[in-house]
Structures are given as C-alpha cells and as structure tokens.
Design an enzyme around this catalytic site. Structure first.
Site, PDB file in Angstrom:
ATOM      1  N   SER A 150       5.569  -9.742   1.554  1.00 38.25           N
ATOM      2  CA  SER A 150       5.025  -8.419   1.894  1.00 38.25           C
ATOM      3  C   SER A 150       3.870  -8.513   2.847  1.00 38.25           C
ATOM      4  CB  SER A 150       4.430  -7.534   0.596  1.00 38.25           C
ATOM      5  OG  SER A 150       5.401  -7.892  -0.293  1.00 38.25           O
ATOM      6  N   LEU A 151       4.259  -8.352   4.268  1.00 38.85           N
ATOM      7  CA  LEU A 151       3.323  -8.518   5.175  1.00 38.85           C
ATOM      8  C   LEU A 151       2.815  -7.288   5.667  1.00 38.85           C
ATOM      9  CD1 LEU A 151       2.274 -10.905   6.832  1.00 38.85           C
ATOM     10  CD2 LEU A 151       4.059 -10.249   8.666  1.00 38.85           C
ATOM     11  N   ASN A 191       6.590   5.044   0.331  1.00 39.28           N
ATOM     12  CA  ASN A 191       6.620   6.014  -0.634  1.00 39.28           C
ATOM     13  C   ASN A 191       5.405   6.501  -1.048  1.00 39.28           C
ATOM     14  OD1 ASN A 191       7.379   6.871  -3.249  1.00 39.28           O
ATOM     15  ND2 ASN A 191       9.215   5.911  -2.857  1.00 39.28           N
ATOM     16  N   GLU A 216       7.820  -1.275 -16.030  1.00 42.10           N
ATOM     17  CA  GLU A 216       8.924  -0.518 -15.445  1.00 42.10           C
ATOM     18  C   GLU A 216       9.921  -1.350 -14.800  1.00 42.10           C
ATOM     19  OE1 GLU A 216       7.451   2.533 -12.674  1.00 42.10           O
ATOM     20  OE2 GLU A 216       5.699   2.374 -13.879  1.00 42.10           O
ATOM     21  N   GLY A 252       3.228  -5.768 -10.529  1.00 41.28           N
ATOM     22  CA  GLY A 252       2.818  -7.218 -10.600  1.00 41.28           C
ATOM     23  C   GLY A 252       2.680  -7.979  -9.771  1.00 41.28           C
ATOM     24  N   GLU A 253       2.195  -9.248  -9.385  1.00 37.69           N
ATOM     25  CA  GLU A 253       2.272 -10.253  -8.282  1.00 37.69           C
ATOM     26  C   GLU A 253       2.863 -11.549  -9.038  1.00 37.69           C
ATOM     27  OE1 GLU A 253       2.222 -10.921  -5.111  1.00 37.69           O
ATOM     28  OE2 GLU A 253       2.602 -12.877  -5.801  1.00 37.69           O
ATOM     29  N   CYS A 303      -0.343   1.093  -2.930  1.00 31.38           N
ATOM     30  CA  CYS A 303       0.784   0.785  -4.177  1.00 31.38           C
ATOM     31  C   CYS A 303       0.044   1.479  -5.342  1.00 31.38           C
ATOM     32  CB  CYS A 303       0.673  -0.682  -4.212  1.00 31.38           C
ATOM     33  SG  CYS A 303       1.761  -1.014  -5.747  1.00 31.38           S
ATOM     34  N   CYS A 343       8.310   1.299  -8.282  1.00 32.00           N
ATOM     35  CA  CYS A 343       7.666   0.930  -9.462  1.00 32.00           C
ATOM     36  C   CYS A 343       5.953   1.539  -9.623  1.00 32.00           C
ATOM     37  CB  CYS A 343       7.812  -0.403  -9.715  1.00 32.00           C
ATOM     38  SG  CYS A 343       9.128  -0.665 -10.607  1.00 32.00           S
ATOM     39  N   CYS A 345      -1.715  -5.106 -11.975  1.00 34.39           N
ATOM     40  CA  CYS A 345      -1.851  -5.769 -10.946  1.00 34.39           C
ATOM     41  C   CYS A 345      -3.373  -5.874 -10.701  1.00 34.39           C
ATOM     42  CB  CYS A 345      -0.819  -5.525  -9.860  1.00 34.39           C
ATOM     43  SG  CYS A 345      -0.941  -6.683  -8.433  1.00 34.39           S
ATOM     44  N   CYS A 365      -3.486  -3.583  -3.337  1.00 37.98           N
ATOM     45  CA  CYS A 365      -2.904  -3.092  -2.159  1.00 37.98           C
ATOM     46  C   CYS A 365      -3.049  -1.399  -2.160  1.00 37.98           C
ATOM     47  CB  CYS A 365      -1.558  -3.291  -2.068  1.00 37.98           C
ATOM     48  SG  CYS A 365      -1.025  -5.200  -2.009  1.00 37.98           S
ATOM     49  N   CYS A 416      15.316  -4.703 -10.458  1.00 36.63           N
ATOM     50  CA  CYS A 416      14.096  -4.934  -9.926  1.00 36.63           C
ATOM     51  C   CYS A 416      13.091  -4.974 -11.168  1.00 36.63           C
ATOM     52  CB  CYS A 416      13.506  -3.480  -9.137  1.00 36.63           C
ATOM     53  SG  CYS A 416      11.928  -3.799  -8.653  1.00 36.63           S
TER      54      CYS A 416
END
Ligand code: SAH
Length: 343
Positions: A213-214, A289, A91, A158-159, A118, A332, A111, A115, A104
């Site tokens: 991304s903390l 989200n 995406e 993805g990372e 996510c 995403c 991934c 997380c 983006c």
C-alpha cells in the site's frame, strides 16, 4: 483451555498422544477442524460422546459466528461482521469474480498503523487474530454461502505483517491439502510497508503474492498519510519489494488510493513511474472510499484516468480497481466501529 484449531497437524498429533488416544484420531479431528470447518467439538460425529466430552474439557475452537450479513443488490458482494470467542468483532467480504470467489479477510482486531484515510484504526487496536480465526472467516463464509472460496486477500482490518507468526501459520494451514487447500499464488498479503516482515516473508518458502500500500511517491507526502512511513520510507520499501520479487519470482503489486488534491497530480504519477520502473511492478489505482470521520474526497474519473495513462505511457502497468459492494459499504473497518459505538 487450549485453542485447538491453531495447532499444526504435528502439534495436534502431540496433544492426541498426550491424551493417550490412538493416532488415527489426529486425522479425524484435523479434518473436522480444517476441511469441514465445524464450529464446535460436538459436531465431530464420528467421535464417541465420551471422547468429545474429554476434548471439550481441554480445548475450544476459535470460531467466527455471523453477527451481521449484508448482500449487495448491485453485484452480490457479501459482507460479514463476525463475532469472535471473546466478544470482539472483525469483518470479511466475499466477492465473485470470473475466476471464482475471493474473500478479503481481517488479520487483527483493529490496527496500530494509523493511516489517515482508513476506518480500521479509528476504533483502536485490540489484539492479534489467531491463525484459527483467520481460517474461520473462510469456513464461516463458505459454509454459509455453500460455495468454495478459491482466493484470499489479506486486506481487511489489521496489518498482516504486524501479526507475522499467526499470519504465516494461517497461510501454511489453508495451503494444506488436508484443509481448505488454496494455492499459495492465490493468496495475497497486503502491507502498509513493514520492511522487516517483507524480508522474513521472502525466506519462508511460501511464495504468496505481495501487495504494497504505497499511496504516495514522496516521503513527506506519504508520512502525512501513513505514519508508518517515518519508520520505513518509500525507497526502502520499494527496494524490499524488488528483492521479494527476485527471490520469489512473484510480481509485486502496489496499491495507490487516489485522494482529490492530495496525491493525484501528474507530478505524483511521474515520480511513481520513475520509482517503480524496471521490475514488472503493477499499480492498482483505487478511488478513495470516503470514511465519515476522514473527510477525504475521491479524485474525479478524468483525473484517475489521466493518472493511469501517465503511468502506462512511462511503462508501468496500471489498472483502476472496480468498486464492488458499493451499496453495502464493503470497504473494511466500518462495521466493527459502528458496533463498538453501539449504532
Ligand atoms: N494493513 C494492510 C491491509 C489492510 S488495508 C495494508 O495497509 O495494506 C487494505 C487496503 O485498503 C490498503 O491498500 C489500504 O491502504 C486501503 N484503504 C484503507 N482505507 C481506504 C479507504 N478509505 N479508501 C480506499 N482504500 C483504503
């Protein structure tokens, strides 16, 4: 078959001489691939039919074909579901800001990072994207919308630092004036905190913007939200970011997704400010989200505002991320998952 769009200019030039073709063909073909963003070798109309046939025998282009497209009625944000050459999906989202269009993009199919809030990890990890496939997301969107995209954020599926070599190749390629020609400072790499990748990146001599991304200032809290924290903890990550800022002279941003009752307390804001002080860090606060299967609830507006005010009163620059594309589920990971489960 070799994927031709992931070759650098020099690699392409080697291939052209192996095929006993004149040198000027490299520039022509490179331009079709990286400036025009064609989807097939047959579209290279200044090459003879024979030459195109010869290229087709040896090479293919890793394209991003538009499978689905959603346009927000609220703010014009566009979300694409792209089909890749092997039938996988990723995406991308295109947003319009005052300074231009930002895309983006995704860096992997799925991934591995896991997380908890996510959507991208839910359908599992399939494979890394090729450099060409990251670039093709931009070409497909640009050609479809008829606009020039000027900014890239790697915040899709993805990372990026888990697909390091392809991501770095991609960034060099889009920065090249023979191609899409996007300034390095307008490219943002977002990472969940893969520390060795941050150290490698600061030595590449491509000073792109780094976003971390903390999401939590404490190790126990962060580990529950992000399993990757068991490998590289909060302090280690922040110290790598400080070094990145020093070496590249780029300000590092921190993403902080606020989840009701999880990481949105006053104590969290204070601890976060304490850890980030002194190196010009910027905090982006994002109301979570909600993803169906995750069950997270966003913090209330007053909690979000208080969190921001606490950070600011302690000298940390903070902004609340505006939500774009609310009506098209622009965050995403969600479309690929639906596609997989056949909805
Ligand atoms: N793997 C990279 C880039 C992809 S995620 C990274 O972790 O940074 C892009 C950003 O969206 C990250 O900050 C991620 O933590 C955040 N994110 C993921 N799911 C979210 C959700 N449901 N609500 C809000 N932000 C989310």
């Amino acid at each position: 078959m070799t994927e031709i769009k992931s070759l650098t200019f020099d690699e392409l030039s080697d291939e052209i001489s192996k095929l006993n073709l004149p040198k000027f063909r490299t520039e022509q073909i490179y331009r079709w691939l990286h400036k025009e963003g064609v989807n097939s070798l047959d579209e290279m109309t200044n090459l003879s039919k024979d030459l195109r046939a010869k290229l087709c025998e040896n090479y293919f282009i890793a394209t991003c074909e538009i499978e689905d497209k959603y346009v927000s009625k609220i703010d014009g944000t566009v979300k694409y579901l792209f089909r890749l050459y092997d039938g996988e999906y990723v995406e991308s989202v295109v947003m319009k800001y005052k300074y231009g269009y930002t895309i983006c993009i995704s860096s992997q199919v799925g991934c591995k990072m896991g997380c908890k809030f996510c959507a991208s990890t839910l359908a599992g990890f399939k494979r890394n994207l090729l450099s060409a496939e990251m670039e093709s997301q931009i070409h497909s969107a640009q050609n479809d919308l008829g606009v020039r995209i000027s900014h890239i954020v790697m915040m899709g599926i993805g990372e990026p630092l888990d697909n390091y070599d392809n991501v770095v190749k991609f960034m060099r390629t889009v920065n090249d004036e023979k191609g899409i020609n996007i300034s390095l400072r307008d490219i943002t790499v977002s990472t969940c905190g893969v520390v060795p990748g941050i150290f490698r990146l600061m030595d590449e001599n491509i000073p792109v913007t780094l976003t971390l991304s903390l999401h939590a200032p404490f190790d126990d809290m962060r580990s529950k939200m992000m399993p990757v924290n068991d490998k590289w903890g909060v302090d280690e990550i922040i110290s790598a970011c400080k070094e990145y800022a020093q070496k590249t002279s780029r300000r590092v941003s921190f993403e902080y997704t606020l989840i009701n009752g999880v990481n949105d307390s006053e104590a969290c804001a204070k601890a976060l400010a304490e850890k980030l002080k002194g190196f010009g860090a910027h905090v982006n606060l994002i109301p979570v989200n909600d993803v169906e299967e995750r069950g997270n609830v966003r913090s209330s507006d007053s909690v979000i505002n208080n969190f921001k005010d606490t950070l600011k009163s302690l000298g940390i620059n903070a902004t609340i991320r505006r939500t774009l594309g609310k009506d098209i589920n622009a965050s995403c990971g969600q479309l690929r998952r639906k596609k997989k489960s056949g909805d």
